[in-house]
Scaffold this active site. Structure first.
Site, PDB file in Angstrom:
ATOM      1  CE1 TYR A 173      -3.558   2.701   0.667  1.00 40.96           C
ATOM      2  CE2 TYR A 173      -2.214   3.313   2.563  1.00 40.96           C
ATOM      3  CZ  TYR A 173      -3.260   3.581   1.689  1.00 40.96           C
ATOM      4  OH  TYR A 173      -3.999   4.741   1.839  1.00 40.96           O
ATOM      5  CE  LYS A 177      -3.301   5.641  -1.392  1.00 45.50           C
ATOM      6  NZ  LYS A 177      -4.374   6.267  -2.191  1.00 45.50           N
TER       7      LYS A 177
HETATM    8  P1  NAP Z   1     -12.955   3.438   2.077  1.00 46.88           P
HETATM    9  O1  NAP Z   1     -13.979   3.914   3.049  1.00 46.88           O
HETATM   10  O2  NAP Z   1     -12.658   1.989   1.997  1.00 46.88           O
HETATM   11  O3  NAP Z   1     -13.335   4.014   0.657  1.00 46.88           O
HETATM   12  C1  NAP Z   1     -12.687   3.618  -0.500  1.00 46.88           C
HETATM   13  C2  NAP Z   1     -13.569   3.944  -1.670  1.00 46.88           C
HETATM   14  O4  NAP Z   1     -12.884   3.555  -2.881  1.00 46.88           O
HETATM   15  C3  NAP Z   1     -14.897   3.170  -1.638  1.00 46.88           C
HETATM   16  O5  NAP Z   1     -15.923   3.988  -2.117  1.00 46.88           O
HETATM   17  C4  NAP Z   1     -14.624   2.031  -2.593  1.00 46.88           C
HETATM   18  O6  NAP Z   1     -15.777   1.495  -3.201  1.00 46.88           O
HETATM   19  C5  NAP Z   1     -13.781   2.767  -3.621  1.00 46.88           C
HETATM   20  N1  NAP Z   1     -13.110   1.857  -4.547  1.00 46.88           N
HETATM   21  C6  NAP Z   1     -12.252   0.844  -4.284  1.00 46.88           C
HETATM   22  N2  NAP Z   1     -11.892   0.236  -5.424  1.00 46.88           N
HETATM   23  C7  NAP Z   1     -12.541   0.882  -6.434  1.00 46.88           C
HETATM   24  C8  NAP Z   1     -12.604   0.726  -7.832  1.00 46.88           C
HETATM   25  N3  NAP Z   1     -11.922  -0.248  -8.469  1.00 46.88           N
HETATM   26  N4  NAP Z   1     -13.353   1.590  -8.549  1.00 46.88           N
HETATM   27  C9  NAP Z   1     -14.040   2.576  -7.937  1.00 46.88           C
HETATM   28  N5  NAP Z   1     -14.075   2.743  -6.607  1.00 46.88           N
HETATM   29  C10 NAP Z   1     -13.323   1.911  -5.874  1.00 46.88           C
HETATM   30  O7  NAP Z   1     -11.526   4.109   2.379  1.00 46.88           O
HETATM   31  P2  NAP Z   1     -11.080   5.633   2.571  1.00 46.88           P
HETATM   32  O8  NAP Z   1     -10.181   5.628   3.741  1.00 46.88           O
HETATM   33  O9  NAP Z   1     -12.242   6.549   2.536  1.00 46.88           O
HETATM   34  O10 NAP Z   1     -10.170   5.810   1.276  1.00 46.88           O
HETATM   35  C11 NAP Z   1     -10.274   6.915   0.388  1.00 46.88           C
HETATM   36  C12 NAP Z   1      -8.878   7.308  -0.069  1.00 46.88           C
HETATM   37  O11 NAP Z   1      -8.153   7.847   1.039  1.00 46.88           O
HETATM   38  C13 NAP Z   1      -8.029   6.133  -0.589  1.00 46.88           C
HETATM   39  O12 NAP Z   1      -7.326   6.529  -1.742  1.00 46.88           O
HETATM   40  C14 NAP Z   1      -7.070   5.878   0.562  1.00 46.88           C
HETATM   41  O13 NAP Z   1      -5.891   5.268   0.130  1.00 46.88           O
HETATM   42  C15 NAP Z   1      -6.852   7.280   1.063  1.00 46.88           C
HETATM   43  N6  NAP Z   1      -6.315   7.380   2.423  1.00 46.88           N
HETATM   44  C16 NAP Z   1      -7.023   6.939   3.480  1.00 46.88           C
HETATM   45  C17 NAP Z   1      -6.481   7.058   4.760  1.00 46.88           C
HETATM   46  C18 NAP Z   1      -7.225   6.580   5.973  1.00 46.88           C
HETATM   47  O14 NAP Z   1      -6.645   6.624   7.065  1.00 46.88           O
HETATM   48  N7  NAP Z   1      -8.475   6.132   5.838  1.00 46.88           N
HETATM   49  C19 NAP Z   1      -5.223   7.643   4.955  1.00 46.88           C
HETATM   50  C20 NAP Z   1      -4.520   8.092   3.845  1.00 46.88           C
HETATM   51  C21 NAP Z   1      -5.079   7.963   2.590  1.00 46.88           C
HETATM   52  P3  NAP Z   1     -16.611   0.255  -2.526  1.00 46.88           P
HETATM   53  O15 NAP Z   1     -17.476   0.879  -1.468  1.00 46.88           O
HETATM   54  O16 NAP Z   1     -17.370  -0.292  -3.687  1.00 46.88           O
HETATM   55  O17 NAP Z   1     -15.597  -0.689  -1.961  1.00 46.88           O
END
Ligand code: NAP
Length: 250
Positions: A173, A177
């Site tokens: 992961y 990134k």
């Molecule tokens: P999340 O709640 O799991 O949301 C991820 C989203 O991406 C969901 O809507 C998921 O859809 C969608 N997704 C995954 N694969 C996809 C695909 N092939 N096509 C279209 N949509 C897809 O996680 P989140 O934390 O909000 O993540 C959002 C972003 O923030 C990500 O890029 C993550 O790497 C980044 N981020 C998160 C954190 C953290 O601490 N949470 C920290 C740094 C960066 P489904 O609902 O269908 O699975």
């Protein structure tokens, strides 16, 4: 960014993406709520309100990406803001703390197909969506692209002083990134002359499905920096990499 702007947020049916879409819609922007499952996107758009429109968008499916671009083109003819938010961190449903999960995700031992799957969404998905949306972004006055990255993608932070925890959790992961950071810079260099700015943003460690809800920030808070960068007037200088803590080193 004017409140008449058109925005697309990928992966906006839940988590940080949902709240980015909500924060932009609250400012009056028209927001496409990207969701690979259309019903989930429709439920999210309904929750957000009249400014939100669900759009089927799987970032690993070229036909889905092309159909989304065609629809936005037909309905609005341009796109002001693209937020590449969709992302995955793990394969299957491993449980437990991140430090345990990452043991199956180290670069030297993780199954190659797992690493490819992570890169397909977090890296190639972003390239594919951006390339498809570029003709629409070029039709906007001063478009911008926000790539939702992570502080774990910073090699400087990982290898530097205070990076013990980042080194402990460095796996496929984090590497994906870092690759996303590299393509952010590549896009910024390519699009600079056209007045399109490109930004990497870290939302901070946020309580979402991505980390089995172990994050420390609320989702509303996690969405704040991506939304700020998307709306900033004037835009941040291109090739920025920020969090609410300030600028990160690449
Ligand atoms: P999340 O709640 O799991 O949301 C991820 C989203 O991406 C969901 O809507 C998921 O859809 C969608 N997704 C995954 N694969 C996809 C695909 N092939 N096509 C279209 N949509 C897809 O996680 P989140 O934390 O909000 O993540 C959002 C972003 O923030 C990500 O890029 C993550 O790497 C980044 N981020 C998160 C954190 C953290 O601490 N949470 C920290 C740094 C960066 P489904 O609902 O269908 O699975």
């Amino acid at each position: 960014m004017p409140n008449t702007a058109i925005a697309l947020v990928t992966g906006a049916n839940q988590g940080i993406g949902f709240h980015i879409a909500q924060q932009l819609a609250a400012k009056g922007l028209t927001v496409f709520v990207g969701s690979r499952n259309l019903a989930n996107g429709e439920a999210a758009a309904k929750d957000i309100g009249a400014n939100a429109h669900a759009i089927q968008l799987d970032v690993t499916d070229q036909a889905s990406i092309d159909a989304a671009a065609a629809r936005i083109g037909k309905e609005f003819g341009h796109l002001d803001i693209l937020i590449n938010n969709a992302g995955i961190s793990k394969i299957g449903n491993p449980q437990g703390p991140i430090e345990e999960i990452v043991k199956g995700a180290r670069i030297t031992t993780a199954p190659l197909d797992h690493i490819r799957t992570i890169y397909d969404t977090n890296v190639f998905g972003v390239i594919a969506v951006t390339q498809a949306m570029l003709p629409l972004l070029r039709e906007a006055k001063a478009a911008r692209i926000v790539n939702v990255s992570s502080g774990v993608g910073s090699l400087t932070r990982t290898l530097g002083e205070g990076g013990e925890h980042l080194r402990q959790i460095f796996g496929m992961y984090s590497a994906s990134k870092n690759a996303l950071n590299a393509i952010t810079v590549g896009m910024a260099l390519d699009l600079q002359k056209e007045g399109i700015t490109v930004h990497a943003v870290c939302p901070g460690y946020t309580k979402t499905a991505l980390n089995n809800f172990q994050g420390t920030k609320a989702v509303e808070e996690g969405a704040r920096e991506p939304a700020r960068v998307a709306l900033a007037n004037p835009p941040l200088p291109t090739a920025s990499y920020t969090s609410t803590e300030g600028t990160f080193p690449w």
